[in-house]
Design an enzyme around this catalytic site. Structure first.
Site, PDB file in Angstrom:
ATOM      1  N   HIS A  60      59.078  13.155  19.627  1.00  0.00           N
ATOM      2  CA  HIS A  60      59.062  13.281  21.215  1.00  0.00           C
ATOM      3  C   HIS A  60      58.329  14.587  21.722  1.00  0.00           C
ATOM      4  O   HIS A  60      58.884  15.571  21.618  1.00  0.00           O
ATOM      5  CB  HIS A  60      60.610  13.147  21.487  1.00  0.00           C
ATOM      6  CG  HIS A  60      60.573  13.250  22.968  1.00  0.00           C
ATOM      7  ND1 HIS A  60      61.754  13.810  23.744  1.00  0.00           N
ATOM      8  CD2 HIS A  60      59.959  12.408  23.984  1.00  0.00           C
ATOM      9  CE1 HIS A  60      61.434  13.649  25.065  1.00  0.00           C
ATOM     10  NE2 HIS A  60      60.470  12.742  25.277  1.00  0.00           N
ATOM     11  N   GLU A  94      60.617  16.873  19.230  1.00  0.00           N
ATOM     12  CA  GLU A  94      61.953  16.435  18.776  1.00  0.00           C
ATOM     13  C   GLU A  94      61.539  15.260  17.544  1.00  0.00           C
ATOM     14  O   GLU A  94      60.763  14.509  18.065  1.00  0.00           O
ATOM     15  CB  GLU A  94      62.929  15.769  19.727  1.00  0.00           C
ATOM     16  CG  GLU A  94      63.277  16.927  20.824  1.00  0.00           C
ATOM     17  CD  GLU A  94      64.412  16.242  22.011  1.00  0.00           C
ATOM     18  OE1 GLU A  94      65.274  16.931  22.134  1.00  0.00           O
ATOM     19  OE2 GLU A  94      63.848  15.254  22.346  1.00  0.00           O
ATOM     20  N   ASN A 106      66.506  16.146  26.683  1.00  0.00           N
ATOM     21  CA  ASN A 106      66.689  15.356  28.018  1.00  0.00           C
ATOM     22  C   ASN A 106      68.342  14.931  28.146  1.00  0.00           C
ATOM     23  O   ASN A 106      68.786  14.846  29.262  1.00  0.00           O
ATOM     24  CB  ASN A 106      65.884  13.986  28.074  1.00  0.00           C
ATOM     25  CG  ASN A 106      64.570  13.940  28.248  1.00  0.00           C
ATOM     26  OD1 ASN A 106      64.238  15.080  28.869  1.00  0.00           O
ATOM     27  ND2 ASN A 106      63.417  13.272  27.947  1.00  0.00           N
TER      28      ASN A 106
HETATM   29  N1  LIG Z   1      54.836  11.643  30.624  1.00  0.00           N
HETATM   30  C1  LIG Z   1      55.761  12.730  30.205  1.00  0.00           C
HETATM   31  O1  LIG Z   1      56.258  13.507  30.455  1.00  0.00           O
HETATM   32  C2  LIG Z   1      56.540  12.028  28.764  1.00  0.00           C
HETATM   33  C3  LIG Z   1      57.057  12.837  28.172  1.00  0.00           C
HETATM   34  C4  LIG Z   1      57.557  12.311  26.697  1.00  0.00           C
HETATM   35  C5  LIG Z   1      57.758  11.043  26.253  1.00  0.00           C
HETATM   36  N2  LIG Z   1      56.987  10.270  27.284  1.00  0.00           N
HETATM   37  C6  LIG Z   1      56.781   8.692  26.630  1.00  0.00           C
HETATM   38  O2  LIG Z   1      55.251   8.681  26.263  1.00  0.00           O
HETATM   39  C7  LIG Z   1      54.950   7.254  26.598  1.00  0.00           C
HETATM   40  C8  LIG Z   1      53.675   7.234  27.190  1.00  0.00           C
HETATM   41  O3  LIG Z   1      53.930   7.836  28.645  1.00  0.00           O
HETATM   42  P1  LIG Z   1      52.606   8.421  29.364  1.00  0.00           P
HETATM   43  O4  LIG Z   1      53.129   9.352  30.237  1.00  0.00           O
HETATM   44  O5  LIG Z   1      51.537   9.004  28.467  1.00  0.00           O
HETATM   45  O6  LIG Z   1      52.188   7.199  30.004  1.00  0.00           O
HETATM   46  P2  LIG Z   1      50.920   6.674  30.671  1.00  0.00           P
HETATM   47  O7  LIG Z   1      51.216   5.629  31.737  1.00  0.00           O
HETATM   48  O8  LIG Z   1      50.063   7.788  31.007  1.00  0.00           O
HETATM   49  O9  LIG Z   1      50.016   6.263  29.551  1.00  0.00           O
HETATM   50  C9  LIG Z   1      50.216   4.995  28.695  1.00  0.00           C
HETATM   51  C10 LIG Z   1      49.103   4.511  28.277  1.00  0.00           C
HETATM   52  O10 LIG Z   1      49.359   3.477  27.431  1.00  0.00           O
HETATM   53  C11 LIG Z   1      48.457   2.308  27.445  1.00  0.00           C
HETATM   54  N3  LIG Z   1      48.869   1.105  27.013  1.00  0.00           N
HETATM   55  C12 LIG Z   1      49.810   0.192  27.725  1.00  0.00           C
HETATM   56  N4  LIG Z   1      49.952  -0.795  26.813  1.00  0.00           N
HETATM   57  C13 LIG Z   1      49.236  -0.775  25.838  1.00  0.00           C
HETATM   58  C14 LIG Z   1      49.060  -1.555  24.562  1.00  0.00           C
HETATM   59  N5  LIG Z   1      49.752  -2.527  24.376  1.00  0.00           N
HETATM   60  N6  LIG Z   1      48.294  -0.949  23.668  1.00  0.00           N
HETATM   61  C15 LIG Z   1      47.563   0.000  23.850  1.00  0.00           C
HETATM   62  N7  LIG Z   1      47.850   0.959  24.940  1.00  0.00           N
HETATM   63  C16 LIG Z   1      48.638   0.468  25.896  1.00  0.00           C
HETATM   64  C17 LIG Z   1      48.131   2.154  28.888  1.00  0.00           C
HETATM   65  O11 LIG Z   1      46.861   1.702  29.183  1.00  0.00           O
HETATM   66  C18 LIG Z   1      48.115   3.660  29.272  1.00  0.00           C
HETATM   67  O12 LIG Z   1      46.792   4.334  29.148  1.00  0.00           O
HETATM   68  C19 LIG Z   1      56.307   6.683  27.074  1.00  0.00           C
HETATM   69  O13 LIG Z   1      56.970   5.848  26.102  1.00  0.00           O
HETATM   70  C20 LIG Z   1      56.684   8.100  27.748  1.00  0.00           C
HETATM   71  O14 LIG Z   1      58.195   7.531  27.952  1.00  0.00           O
HETATM   72  C21 LIG Z   1      56.280  10.665  28.384  1.00  0.00           C
END
Ligand SMILES: NC(=O)c1ccc[n+]([C@@H]2O[C@H](COP(=O)([O-])OP(=O)(O)OC[C@H]3O[C@@H](n4cnc5c(N)ncnc54)[C@H](O)[C@@H]3O)[C@@H](O)[C@H]2O)c1
Length: 294
Positions: free
Chosen positions: A140, A152, A191
């Site tokens: 994480h 994490e 978190n």
């Molecule tokens: N944004 C944050 O601050 C943060 C922090 C820690 C963890 N996360 C976690 O990280 C993950 C991604 O978050 P993010 O903020 O980068 O989201 P985001 O929306 O910026 O990016 C997600 C990407 O995944 C792609 N995607 C969706 N389905 C897919 C598939 N089947 N195969 C390949 N690609 C696919 C989308 O097209 C998109 O580009 C989530 O699980 C989120 O909870 C986010």
């Protein structure tokens, strides 16, 4: 087990950041997404971030170029067939992650570790989509990945010690400090502690106890935090925090995670924080300004 080839699924905010720090650390990285326009956007943000590090002289031209030369993009998940480590950063939905993990389990060699960057979905639920739950682990990261120091490392119910160790060594090798989360509990460490504080700050505001400025100032000066809970919520996105809280609430039933009515009203009104120009503060002038009347 030695990790050389890293495959990142999802080229969004987190995936592109994880791909960037991995390529910078010398791994051969393939960054995947469902459409080329998404991988192209991810590459753009990596180039922009590395460009900023270069112009501030935080990295050399050689390091900048080497990082970019370690990176390729793909829309074909079967290109993960030579990966030693896959890091998944797709949408925060169990159905989407399960489908990705089910396919990866078929595509990847037996030794491949499958890591997820989920914020709140239990690692064990994601691992259930595979026949290798011992090789599924949570990694994480925090946003923005190239700047935030923590990762994490989360043990699912069946994650092996070997997988925990390998994931931890890899996260450290890409420049992160690690903490081990030994039980697959919603919210992990950071978190689980931060989200209730954000919700309690909203409840305090709702009850008219203090202004946003004073709530944030109290935590900055009283506890030496770099940011108060409300300004941090504006930066993260009020909707993002509320969703994370709801995921933990649904998993645990613990009412301290349930967002108060004020948060629901703010989301309905589009007051989501910096990204919509207004949240607990007003950002329309480009600066953080007060507007809240208690
Ligand atoms: N944004 C944050 O601050 C943060 C922090 C820690 C963890 N996360 C976690 O990280 C993950 C991604 O978050 P993010 O903020 O980068 O989201 P985001 O929306 O910026 O990016 C997600 C990407 O995944 C792609 N995607 C969706 N389905 C897919 C598939 N089947 N195969 C390949 N690609 C696919 C989308 O097209 C998109 O580009 C989530 O699980 C989120 O909870 C986010």
């Amino acid at each position: 087990m030695e990790i050389k080839n890293v495959f990142v699924v999802g080229s969004g905010l987190m995936g592109s950041g994880i791909a960037q720090v991995s390529a910078f650390a010398g791994y051969k990285v393939k960054m995947h997404d469902v459409k080329e326009e998404f991988t192209a956007k991810g590459m753009e943000s990596i180039k922009s971030s590395l460009g900023k590090f270069l112009s501030k002289e935080k990295i050399t031209r050689e390091q900048h170029d080497a990082a970019l030369s370690n990176l390729t993009t793909t829309t074909d998940l079967s290109d993960a067939s030579d990966a030693d480590l896959v890091v998944e950063a797709v949408f925060e939905k169990l159905e989407v992650k399960s489908e990705v993990f089910g396919k990866l389990d078929q595509i990847c060699p037996q030794h491949t570790i499958l890591a997820t960057n989920t914020s709140a979905i239990p690692i064990s639920s994601i691992a259930a989509a595979t026949k290798r739950p011992d090789k599924v682990v949570g990694t994480h990261f925090f946003s923005p990945v190239p700047l935030m120091r923590l990762c994490e490392i989360i043990r699912g119910l069946q994650t092996s010690q070997e997988t925990m160790d390998a994931a931890e060594r890899w996260a450290q090798s890409v420049g992160k400090e690690t903490v081990r989360v030994l039980k697959d509990h919603a919210g992990f460490i950071a978190n689980r502690l931060y989200l209730p504080m954000g919700m309690e700050a909203a409840r305090m505001l709702e009850a008219g106890v203090a202004t946003p400025e004073d709530i944030d100032k109290a935590m900055r000066l009283g506890y030496n935090l770099p940011m108060g809970p409300l300004e941090l919520a504006d930066m993260t996105g009020i909707d993002v925090l509320a969703n994370a809280c709801m995921a933990i609430y649904n998993d645990t039933g613990d009412p301290k995670y349930y967002p108060p009515p004020l948060v629901h009203r703010m989301i309905a009104s589009g007051l989501l924080g910096r990204k919509t120009g207004k949240g607990y503060y007003d950002y329309s002038s480009g600066k953080q300004e007060s507007y809240w009347k208690v």
